[in-house]
Design an enzyme around this catalytic site. Structure first.
Site, PDB file in Angstrom:
ATOM      1  N   ASP A   1       0.879  -1.170   0.000  1.00 49.88           N
ATOM      2  CA  ASP A   1       0.000   0.000   0.000  1.00 49.88           C
ATOM      3  C   ASP A   1       0.920   1.224   0.000  1.00 49.88           C
ATOM      4  O   ASP A   1       1.435   1.631   1.039  1.00 49.88           O
ATOM      5  CB  ASP A   1      -0.892  -0.045   1.249  1.00 49.88           C
TER       6      ASP A   1
ATOM      7  N   ARG B   1      -9.191  13.088  -4.550  1.00 54.83           N
ATOM      8  CA  ARG B   1      -9.427  11.915  -3.701  1.00 54.83           C
ATOM      9  C   ARG B   1      -9.797  10.747  -4.601  1.00 54.83           C
ATOM     10  O   ARG B   1     -10.640  10.890  -5.490  1.00 54.83           O
ATOM     11  CB  ARG B   1     -10.575  12.187  -2.727  1.00 54.83           C
TER      12      ARG B   1
END
Ligand code: DSN
Length: 424
Positions: free
Chosen positions: A196, A231
């Site tokens: 990640d 986002r």
């Protein structure tokens, strides 16, 4: 924003207040950044009106020809920028991106292993009260006393618990992620490795942090942190998805197919086409030579700021930084993270309270603060400003109960900010 101003002045005024807050202060939360006007234009476009469940060329709705082209551009740019052959650009944000990987590769109850949230990991990496710790058997590794990821513990726990997936990356780790070492451990126990890279994606794109592509089996990233997009999130891997109705085994070769199916129909409905377009715009920006300069300056700025703070007696976890962020343990200053966040906020410096590894305090009032340089660097701030900012921080933390002094610092911060406008 003329329409908004006349039609809904309440919301318009709140947006204006937020713009003023951002431009008159220093945004130092390391997961935040300031996007370009081009990204904002794409985000505020008519693409938001369109349903397009499915993937380019395989949609459940008509009228998707332009949504297809947008998504193909975003996927192609992601693949080119990060050097991989598969990209899914539909996750609505970071948490769903990680959920999709778990849905793709695990069955409920399988064991996954990730870095403890309170040592700098992320709640989706196996926190017991998060879905990743509720629906899966979560084993958590941590950092050593100095604050470095404890590879010995990671290896020991991996051999003991035989996880099906090891999650790496985090949200409050100031040092280089050692992807190849994590992969070695994953291979020893036959686990999938997820990297990640949300926090460092912009640094990876800019060539100032090692890339996990080609090492990890699958990579997730948000698009709104150092990568400076809207986002959103992406899942990257190598290989190609197979045709829709073919059934596939849970093998590394089938990861692209499993990921695509996990996103839809697994966990999401329609993609956010306006968001996809804005991601494509940000990826194009990140492919320009200037982005490499930007990424390098983020790290240089963080290093200068860290050195300046340490020279004033601040205790940085791991003794410094190699990335865009730093974690300060305020224990030796007799201030809590909550007090520091509040005082700095009054001085126009936005940071967040954060636990430090082995923190004796609780997460709502931990021992540390986390701060970083991506947003400041976007505004063009460099070494000289970092030195001034270290001075502002030190003054504010030395005057946490002195409202007049904090207001005075805020005025000086705002004066400095006038020379560094938000992008337009
Ligand atoms: N909330 C993000 C951060 O601040 O790092 C992680 O998802």
């Amino acid at each position: 924003m003329q329409k908004l101003q006349t039609q809904d002045p309440d919301i318009y005024n709140l947006i204006q207040k937020e713009v003023a807050r951002q431009s008159q202060g220093l945004e130092m939360i390391p997961s935040e950044n300031h996007t370009s006007q081009a990204v904002l234009d794409a985000l505020g476009s008519r693409l938001t009106d369109k349903y397009s469940e499915g993937y380019p060329g395989m949609r459940y709705y008509g009228g998707c020809e332009h949504a297809d082209a947008v998504e193909n551009l975003a996927r192609d740019r992601a693949k080119e920028l990060f050097g991989c052959s598969f990209a899914n650009v539909q996750p609505h944000s970071g948490c769903p991106a990680n959920i999709a990987v778990y849905v793709a590769l695990l069955k409920p109850g399988d064991t996954l292993m990730g870095l403890k949230l309170f040592h700098g990991g992320h709640m989706t990496h196996g926190l017991k009260v998060n879905f990743s710790g509720v629906f899966f058997n979560s084993v958590q590794y941590g950092c050593n006393e100095e604050g470095f990821i404890d590879l010995d513990e990671m290896r020991r726990l991996a051999h003991e618990h035989k996880p099906k997936l090891i999650v790496t990356g985090g949200s409050a780790y100031a040092r280089t992620y050692e992807w190849a070492k994590y992969k070695e451990i994953a291979d020893e126990v036959g686990a999938f490795l997820l990297a990640d890279m949300s926090h460092v994606a912009g640094l990876v794109a800019g060539g100032v942090h090692p890339s996990p592509i080609g090492i990890a089996d699958v990579v997730t990233t948000t698009t709104h942190k150092t990568l400076r997009g809207p986002r959103g999130a992406m899942i990257l891997a190598n290989g190609n998805p197979s045709t829709p109705l073919q059934s596939v085994e849970h093998t590394k070769e089938n990861i692209p197919t499993l990921i695509d199916r996990a996103i839809i129909p697994g966990i999401q409905g329609g993609p956010h086409n306006h968001q996809t377009a804005a991601i494509a715009v940000a990826l194009k920006e990140a492919m320009q030579p200037e982005f490499k300069i930007y990424a390098r300056q983020i790290v240089t700025n963080a290093k200068i700021l860290a050195d300046e703070l340490m020279s004033r007696g601040y205790n940085l976890v791991t003794g410094g930084t190699e990335t865009h962020l730093m974690l300060i343990n305020l224990g030796n200053k007799d201030i809590t993270g909550k007090q520091a966040e509040s005082a700095l906020g009054k001085a126009g410096i936005t940071v967040n309270k954060n636990t430090v590894p082995h923190d004796p305090r609780k997460p709502f009032d931990p021992s540390g603060i986390r701060l970083g340089t991506p947003a400041l660097t976007t505004r063009g701030m460099k070494e000289d400003e970092m030195k001034r900012i270290a001075g502002f921080i030190d003054r504010a933390l030395g005057n946490i109960d002195n409202e007049d002094e904090l207001t005075k610092i805020h005025i000086e911060v705002t004066e400095m900010c006038e020379s560094f406008p938000l992008p337009n």
